[in-house]
Structure formats: structure tokens, C-alpha cells
Write a protein that holds these residues in place. Structure first.
Motif, PDB file in Angstrom:
ATOM      1  N   UNK A 160      42.924  43.655  32.175  1.00 15.89           N
ATOM      2  CA  UNK A 160      42.714  43.706  33.623  1.00 15.89           C
ATOM      3  C   UNK A 160      41.232  43.645  33.964  1.00 15.89           C
ATOM      4  N   UNK A 161      40.426  44.396  33.206  1.00 16.50           N
ATOM      5  CA  UNK A 161      39.000  44.465  33.503  1.00 16.50           C
ATOM      6  C   UNK A 161      38.315  43.124  33.268  1.00 16.50           C
ATOM      7  N   UNK A 162      38.696  42.441  32.185  1.00 18.04           N
ATOM      8  CA  UNK A 162      38.114  41.136  31.899  1.00 18.04           C
ATOM      9  C   UNK A 162      38.435  40.151  33.017  1.00 18.04           C
ATOM     10  N   UNK A 163      39.668  40.196  33.516  1.00 19.76           N
ATOM     11  CA  UNK A 163      40.057  39.329  34.632  1.00 19.76           C
ATOM     12  C   UNK A 163      39.291  39.699  35.893  1.00 19.76           C
ATOM     13  N   UNK A 164      39.144  41.004  36.110  1.00 19.63           N
ATOM     14  CA  UNK A 164      38.426  41.442  37.306  1.00 19.63           C
ATOM     15  C   UNK A 164      36.960  41.020  37.285  1.00 19.63           C
ATOM     16  N   UNK A 165      36.321  41.108  36.110  1.00 19.93           N
ATOM     17  CA  UNK A 165      34.909  40.754  36.026  1.00 19.93           C
ATOM     18  C   UNK A 165      34.689  39.284  36.351  1.00 19.93           C
ATOM     19  N   UNK A 166      35.614  38.424  35.903  1.00 23.17           N
ATOM     20  CA  UNK A 166      35.524  37.012  36.270  1.00 23.17           C
ATOM     21  C   UNK A 166      35.644  36.834  37.773  1.00 23.17           C
ATOM     22  N   UNK A 167      36.567  37.568  38.387  1.00 25.46           N
ATOM     23  CA  UNK A 167      36.729  37.510  39.837  1.00 25.46           C
ATOM     24  C   UNK A 167      35.500  38.070  40.545  1.00 25.46           C
ATOM     25  N   UNK A 168      34.944  39.154  39.990  1.00 22.46           N
ATOM     26  CA  UNK A 168      33.773  39.781  40.598  1.00 22.46           C
ATOM     27  C   UNK A 168      32.604  38.801  40.705  1.00 22.46           C
ATOM     28  N   UNK A 169      32.393  38.002  39.659  1.00 17.46           N
ATOM     29  CA  UNK A 169      31.302  37.018  39.693  1.00 17.46           C
ATOM     30  C   UNK A 169      31.537  35.984  40.791  1.00 17.46           C
ATOM     31  N   UNK A 170      32.796  35.563  40.947  1.00 22.62           N
ATOM     32  CA  UNK A 170      33.107  34.595  42.004  1.00 22.62           C
ATOM     33  C   UNK A 170      32.954  35.217  43.396  1.00 22.62           C
ATOM     34  N   UNK A 171      33.250  36.521  43.505  1.00 24.69           N
ATOM     35  CA  UNK A 171      33.061  37.215  44.780  1.00 24.69           C
ATOM     36  C   UNK A 171      31.581  37.253  45.160  1.00 24.69           C
ATOM     37  N   UNK A 172      30.722  37.414  44.155  1.00 27.56           N
ATOM     38  CA  UNK A 172      29.278  37.411  44.423  1.00 27.56           C
ATOM     39  C   UNK A 172      28.832  36.045  44.940  1.00 27.56           C
ATOM     40  N   UNK A 173      29.314  34.983  44.297  1.00 28.55           N
ATOM     41  CA  UNK A 173      28.962  33.637  44.761  1.00 28.55           C
ATOM     42  C   UNK A 173      29.434  33.420  46.201  1.00 28.55           C
ATOM     43  N   UNK A 174      30.668  33.849  46.488  1.00 28.82           N
ATOM     44  CA  UNK A 174      31.214  33.640  47.830  1.00 28.82           C
ATOM     45  C   UNK A 174      30.423  34.430  48.872  1.00 28.82           C
ATOM     46  N   UNK A 175      30.067  35.668  48.522  1.00 25.92           N
ATOM     47  CA  UNK A 175      29.270  36.472  49.459  1.00 25.92           C
ATOM     48  C   UNK A 175      27.907  35.827  49.696  1.00 25.92           C
ATOM     49  N   UNK A 176      27.324  35.224  48.651  1.00 26.75           N
ATOM     50  CA  UNK A 176      26.062  34.495  48.822  1.00 26.75           C
ATOM     51  C   UNK A 176      26.239  33.316  49.775  1.00 26.75           C
ATOM     52  N   UNK A 177      27.379  32.619  49.659  1.00 28.86           N
ATOM     53  CA  UNK A 177      27.624  31.474  50.540  1.00 28.86           C
ATOM     54  C   UNK A 177      27.738  31.930  51.994  1.00 28.86           C
ATOM     55  N   UNK A 178      28.459  33.027  52.208  1.00 27.30           N
ATOM     56  CA  UNK A 178      28.577  33.584  53.561  1.00 27.30           C
ATOM     57  C   UNK A 178      27.196  33.948  54.103  1.00 27.30           C
ATOM     58  N   UNK A 179      26.409  34.662  53.276  1.00 24.81           N
ATOM     59  CA  UNK A 179      25.075  35.075  53.722  1.00 24.81           C
ATOM     60  C   UNK A 179      24.180  33.871  53.966  1.00 24.81           C
ATOM     61  N   UNK A 180      24.275  32.861  53.097  1.00 28.10           N
ATOM     62  CA  UNK A 180      23.466  31.659  53.281  1.00 28.10           C
ATOM     63  C   UNK A 180      23.784  30.952  54.570  1.00 28.10           C
TER      64      UNK A 180
END
Length: 698
Positions: free
Chosen positions: A251-271
Motif C-alpha cells: 500500500x505504501x509503495x503505491x501511495x508514494x507513487x501517487x504522492x509524487x503525482x499529487x505534487x506535480x498536479x499541485x505544482x500545475x495548479x499553482x503555476x
């Protein structure tokens, strides 16, 4: 409010990337698998509970004696405790410690709160419930969560670190806050938040068991038979944990992959609302600001040893920021580094892997992601502090929070920013090596060699011929190679889960790690040999210089080198002794529950072996003058050597004696490192002085 990107699309039109959706699917499958396994374990546990209660009651009813009553109650207790372990997470709440923070309101900070509310509106999310100020270089959105918060709406709070504010302009500050709000700006992000909650709950269930452990210990203390059932309960719980930990890994390994994508998406929103340029510059400035913040705190620790405390953390942080910028030849504007200028020499790693255990993308990855969008926002170079009111009071209040847990802090003398700067400059100067050698001697030791043989080496008559550009980079090249070799060994041993890795930009299969490692080890050995050879040549070169100037200086130089090598070897042996103490005392220092028989055995081993060696070693270091720089610490060592610590008496630890031993081990090693460094620096200063004297004579 800084100008938004002219080509920005509405935030509501942004869609998560294909990679984001893929990671969500992986996380859902992992969570479903965990739930299935958990339900099976829960069903088996219910059967165990029912059997234990039934057997316990039958034993008590069928054989009504005291001993059967105890055994029956123990059986029932076993079943109940296993059941409690499996359901305790339903009632746990994760609360953020706010003791070091200050809450602000719109009445106190109207401009700042309005600015934050405008960013929330632009990013399409709700306003934060509360806003808090902390000390560090950070910003985050947080909330007190529990199992039920996955299904019920929870209002978010915003935490702003004033160390962050201290380093950013208004546009960059907006970018950071917009990124935090970007995590919650769309419905599609709520699944990511759900996965976060599940991941957090599983972690608490598996690893945060102090309350359960205390309850089990209380159960065990009732009677000897209860103790046996408590041991059996602990064995069953460890078995359940072992199964769930494997599922948590998935579960944690899957979550960490998702977490990285969430960071990218939040950067896109902020940009979209503030420009990629402002996010990128904030990332660069934050990295430097955090390093300066840590340096400021280290300086505060040194001030405390002199019974002094700071009055304004952020004025001092700004001072360190400015000095670091100047040392890197970077200009400043409004007290902020412009992030331009020559880069310092860095350790370069040639082996790289995709870090699947990272929760955040690297800064270069985030920059590359943002640069694909044409999102350039306006830049307001005004410091972010301009959004705050009563800044002096805020800075003073938060600085006081920094010291609130230190006993006797009121008796420490206040140090203003001018005095701090003077202290900081002197402290930096004391740790600064002569610039004439560049970075050749930085962050390393000189390995011992035969000084008499080295004196006979034929060397160049010019320093620049010995310290060629290639040799100047030897230390950093060796450090990079060693890191690469360690990484390759971990890949080859399958301690790192990866199928491939990159080396010098070329992809290799995991099976090739061992062969490549041998190649790099040969290269490392050659560079180490060249480094030692260069050290010998430099010793010979400077010994000759000093001998020409004054033979007694050359003799003193050689004697100091011999003493340095001797102390270095002695310190290596001392470190082995320290590690023996820490390894032996680890259960005690970590606060683990240890049986009295085991404690007595540990203390006996300590007293008969490592502690005796430690006492002899510390006495020798006192004679060598290793602790003369810190008289207060020297007095602690003398007091320890005059005592006969027992560490444990009856059924309880002597906490004061344990604390003294632990502090002497850690602080003593730190003092020895400084002692060796001072010797090291003295040798290099003698070398520098010989160059200056020779130049004057010619």
C-alpha cells in the motif's frame, strides 16, 4: 496580489495527468488487497476471541477454583486484547502538536489573511479554517484526522513557517501557498487524499502501539499466569503485524507513487495562478533558506553554551542568508539572494535510480515538469514580510517559542542581531580552512603516512604544479565514487528494489551492477592512491619551505603532524568503544521494556568492559587537552571519572546517571571531532604561513 500568468487557463479546466490516474488505480488495488487480508485476519481473530471466551467461561463454571478462575480470566483477556489490537485504529485521532506555533486571525493580520483567502479562491478550494505561524522554513495544509475523517468532511488549517517568509518575495510566497491549496482544489484529488488517510491509518495500526503496549503490560502485571497469557498475546499480535506489514509495504509503495503525482498536479495548479517561474525560484530559494536556517540554529546551540540566547531568529536567519550569499558571490535584493552566481563544487554521482520510496519528486524533476507549460506570472520582488503587520512582535514571540522547552532560559543573556553577526562571523572563521588550497582539504582527513620517507620525496618548486586542477577535485571525486559503489552494492544485493539503473546517462540491467562495481572500485583505489601521494608531496614541499626559513619550524611542523596522526588513530579506537556502549545500551536508551534479569546482565557487561575502556580513554583525552576548549564539558568528564555510576538499582534505572553517560558519549565525540579539526587547521595554517614568509623573503 501579483499578476497572474497571461496565458493561464481556469484552474477548473485542469485535469490530472494519465500518470496520476494510473497511480490512483494502483493505490486502489493495493488498498482493496489490504482490506481483503485484514477482513480475513479479523474473522480469524473473532473466532479466536469466541473460543477464548468460551473456553475461559467453561473452565471457570466447570471447575470453580481460584487457579481456574485466573486461567479462565487469562484466556478471556487474551482474546479481548487481540480484538482490541485489531480495532483500536477506529478510535485513534492524529492531532498536530501546536505548542510551538502561534494562531493568527483576520483581526490581527488582515492583509495576510485576505491574501491567503484570495489564493484559495483562485485555486478553487475552500479557505483554511485556521492559520498558524511556526518557526521553520516550511508551509503545509493539515488537519486532525481519524478513521472517520475519510468519510466525513474535515476543515483544513494552514501552517506558515516564518523561516519561509524570511526568504521569499511576495510572488514566491503566493506560489508556495497556491501549491498547498492545489492539493485540495479539485474533486479528482480527493481520492488521493483518501489514499493518504488509509495509508496513515495502517501505519498507526502497525507502528503506533505505545498505548496498547502499556495496556498489555498492565494485564501482565496482575498475576504470573496473566503474564504468560500476555506473552502469548504479544506473540499472536506480532504474527498479525508481520502479515499486515507486508501488505502495508504494498500500500505504501503505491501511495508514494501517487504522492509524487499529487505534487506535480499541485505544482500545475499553482503555476496556473501564479506562474511556473515563481514556483521554480521559490524552490531554489527555499533550499538555500533551509540550509541557512539550520546553520542559524547550530549557532544558537553554541550561544547557549555561553549562556546566551537570541532575541530575533529572523534577523539572524537573514544575516546568515546574506553571508552565505556573499560567500557564493551572489548578489542580494531586498535582503534576498538573487540566486545567481558561480556554483560551488558538488559531489557528483554517476549512478542513479528512480527512487520509488520518495514521497516527493526531486527539485530538478519539478522544474522540468513546470517548464513544459507556458505559464509565466508577474514578479513582485517585495519581501513577503510586507504582507504582515506587527512584524517585530511576531518575530520576538516566535523566537521565544524556540526556547520555551529549555530549562533556565530566562537566565541567559539576550543577544541582539549585531552581536549575533559578530559571533557568527568569528565562529565561521574558526572553521574556515586557508583559501589558498581551494577545496582540496575540505571535508576529509589526511590519512597517516611515513613522514620520514615523505620528506625525501622530490617535489615541484611551485604549489600550483602539485595541486593541479585534477588533484584539486580528488576529494569530491572520491566521495562521489564511494556513494556510487555503495549504491551499486545495494542494487547487486537486492537491498534496493529496482530492475535497472543509469550510469553516466546509460541504462543498465540490475545484473550488471556487480561488474560495474568492480570497475569503479579499481578507479576509486587509483584516486585514493593519488590523493595520498599528493598529501605526501605537499608535506615534503612545505617541510622544505619551512626548513629553508627556519629549521626549528620544520621540526615543529613534523611533530604536529605526528601528533595529529597519533590522535586520529586513537580517536578511531575510541569510536569503536563508543559504538560498543551504544549497541549494548540500546534497549535501555531507547526506553524498551526489558526484564530485570536482562537489565542486570547489560549493566554488568557495561561495567566490566566498555565503561572501563571509556573511562581510561576519556582520562587520556583530558591529559591531551581535547576538552580544554569547552571547560564546562571538561568539568562534566572530571565529575564522571570521579564517580562510580551504578545506572540501575533495585527495580529502577538511575536516570541521571544514564543521561550523563549518554551525553558524554555523544558530546564527547563531537568535542573530539573539533579537537582533531583544530589540529588539522593548524597544520594547514602553518603551510599557508610558510608560503607568505617565502614570498616576503623573495
Amino acid at each position: 496580489m501579483p499578476e497572474n500568468p497571461t496565458l493561464a487557463l481556469p484552474v477548473q479546466s485542469l485535469q490530472p495527468s494519465a500518470e496520476f490516474k494510473s497511480e490512483v488505480i494502483k493505490s486502489i488495488f493495493a488498498i482493496v488487497a489490504f482490506i481483503v487480508v485484514y477482513i480475513l485476519l479479523f474473522a480469524l481473530a473473532l473466532v479466536l476471541v469466541a473460543l477464548c471466551i468460551y473456553a475461559g467461561l467453561m473452565l471457570i463454571i466447570g471447575f470453580p477454583k481460584f487457579i481456574t478462575l485466573i486461567i479462565g480470566a487469562g484466556l478471556i483477556g487474551l482474546g479481548v486484547m487481540v480484538f482490541i489490537f485489531l480495532v483500536k485504529f477506529l478510535f485513534e485521532t492524529n492531532k498536530t502538536d501546536l505548542s510551538d506555533t502561534i494562531e493568527i486571525t483576520a483581526a490581527e493580520q488582515p492583509q495576510l489573511v485576505r491574501f491567503i483567502h484570495d489564493i484559495a479562491r483562485e485555486t478553487g478550494t475552500s479557505k483554511p479554517k485556521k492559520i498558524f505561524l511556526s518557526q521553520d522554513v516550511n508551509a503545509c495544509v493539515f488537519y486532525n484526522s481519524s478513521f472517520w475523517s475519510m468519510f466525513l468532511p474535515v476543515k483544513k488549517n494552514l501552517m506558515i513557517g516564518l523561516g519561509l517568509v524570511n526568504a521569499l518575495n511576495v510572488s514566491e510566497f503566493k506560489a508556495v501557498v497556491a501549491h498547498e491549496f492545489g492539493h485540495f482544489s479539485q474533486r479528482s484529488m480527493k481520492l488521493g487524499s483518501f489514499v493518504y488517510h488509509v495509508n496513515h491509518i495502517i501505519y498507526n495500526m502497525l507502528y503506533k502501539n505505545s498505548g496498547f503496549g502499556k495496556g498489555l503490560q498492565s494485564f501482565a502485571n496482575v498475576h504470573g499466569i496473566f503474564y504468560m497469557f500476555a506473552k502469548l498475546t504479544a506473540l499472536i499480535v506480532r504474527g498479525i503485524q508481520a502479515i499486515l506489514q507486508q501488505m502495508y509495504k504494498l500500500v505504501n509503495l503505491s501511495y508514494l507513487g501517487l504522492s509524487r503525482q499529487m505534487e506535480f498536479h499541485a505544482d500545475h495548479v499553482a503555476g496556473t495562478v501564479c506562474g511556473s517561474n515563481n514556483i521554480i525560484s521559490s524552490l531554489e530559494r527555499i533550499e538555500m533558506a533551509d540550509q541557512c536556517y539550520q546553520s542559524t540554529l547550530l549557532t544558537y546551540d553554541k550561544l547557549l553554551k555561553e549562556n546566551k540566547r537570541a532575541s530575533d531568529l529572523y534577523a539572524d536567519h537573514g544575516t546568515v542568508f546574506r553571508h552565505v550569499s556573499e560567500s557564493m558571490n551572489r548578489k542580494t535584493e531586498g535582503g534576498l539572494s538573487l540566486l545567481s552566481g558561480p556554483e560551488t563544487q558538488q559531489v557528483v554521482q554517476r549512478v542513479s535510480i528512480k527512487n520509488q520510496w520518495a514521497s516527493h519528486p526531486t527539485t530538478p524533476e519539478r522544474k522540468a515538469y513546470l517548464q513544459q507549460f507556458d505559464l509565466t506570472g508577474g514578479v513582485d520582488h517585495t519581501p513577503a514580510w510586507s504582507l504582515f503587520q506587527h512584524t517585530d512582535d511576531l518575530k520576538r514571540s516566535v523566537t521565544e517559542k524556540l526556547y520555551q522547552h529549555i530549562e533556565g532560559i530566562a537566565d541567559k543573556a539576550l543577544v541582539d542581531n549585531e552581536a549575533f553577526e559578530q559571533f557568527y562571523k568569528e565562529d565561521q572563521q574558526s572553521d574556515m580552512l586557508p583559501k589558498v588550497f581551494g577545496s582540496y582539504y575540505d571535508n576529509r582527513l589526511i590519512e597517516s603516512f611515513d613522514l620520514e620517507a615523505a620528506k625525501e620525496l622530490q617535489t615541484s618548486t611551485a604549489l600550483v604544479d602539485i595541486l593541479s586542477p585534477e588533484r584539486m577535485q580528488l576529494a569530491t571525486s572520491i566521495a562521489g565514487l564511494q556513494q556510487d559503489i555503495d549504491l551499486l552494492k545495494a542494487i547487486d544485493a537486492k537491498n534496493i528494489e529496482t530492475r535497472s539503473f543509469d550510469f553516466d546517462g546509460t541504462k543498465y540491467d540490475r545484473k550488471e551492477a556487480g561488474v560495474l562495481c568492480v570497475t569503479l572500485e579499481i578507479e576509486l583505489a587509483a584516486k585514493k592512491a593519488l590523493l595520498i601521494q599528493t598529501d605526501k608531496e605537499l608535506f615534503s614541499f612545505f617541510y622544505g619551505k619551512m626548513n629553508e626559513i627556519l629549521p626549528s619550524v620544520a621540526t615543529s611542523y613534523q611533530t604536529k603532524f605526528q601528533q595529529y596522526f597519533h590522535d586520529q588513530k586513537t580517536a578511531d579506537a575510541h569510536l569503536v568503544n563508543l559504538n560498543e556502549i551504544l549497541e549494548l545500551m540500546q534497549p535501555v536508551f531507547s526506553g524498551e521494556t526489558v526484564a530485570i534479569e536482562s537489565i542486570n546482565f547489560i549493566i554488568a557487561r557495561l561495567k566490566d568492559g566498555p565503561e572501563k575502556t571509556f573511562r581510561r580513554s576519556m582520562q587520556a583525552w583530558i591529559i591531551a587537552g581535547a576538552f580544554d576548549k569547552e571547560p564546562g564539558f571538561r568539568d562534566k568528564v572530571v565529575a564522571f571519572l570521579a564517580s562510580d555510576a551504578a545506572y540501575f538499582s533495585g527495580e529502577s534505572f538511575l536516570d541521571n546517571e544514564l543521561t550523563v553517560l549518554n551525553n558524554l558519549v555523544h558530546e564527547g565525540w563531537s568535542e573530539l571531532q573539533q579537537f582533531l579539526f583544530d589540529q588539522y587547521k593548524t597544520l594547514l595554517e602553518m603551510q599557508e604561513q610558510s608560503l607568505q614568509t617565502a614570498a616576503l623573503q623573495h
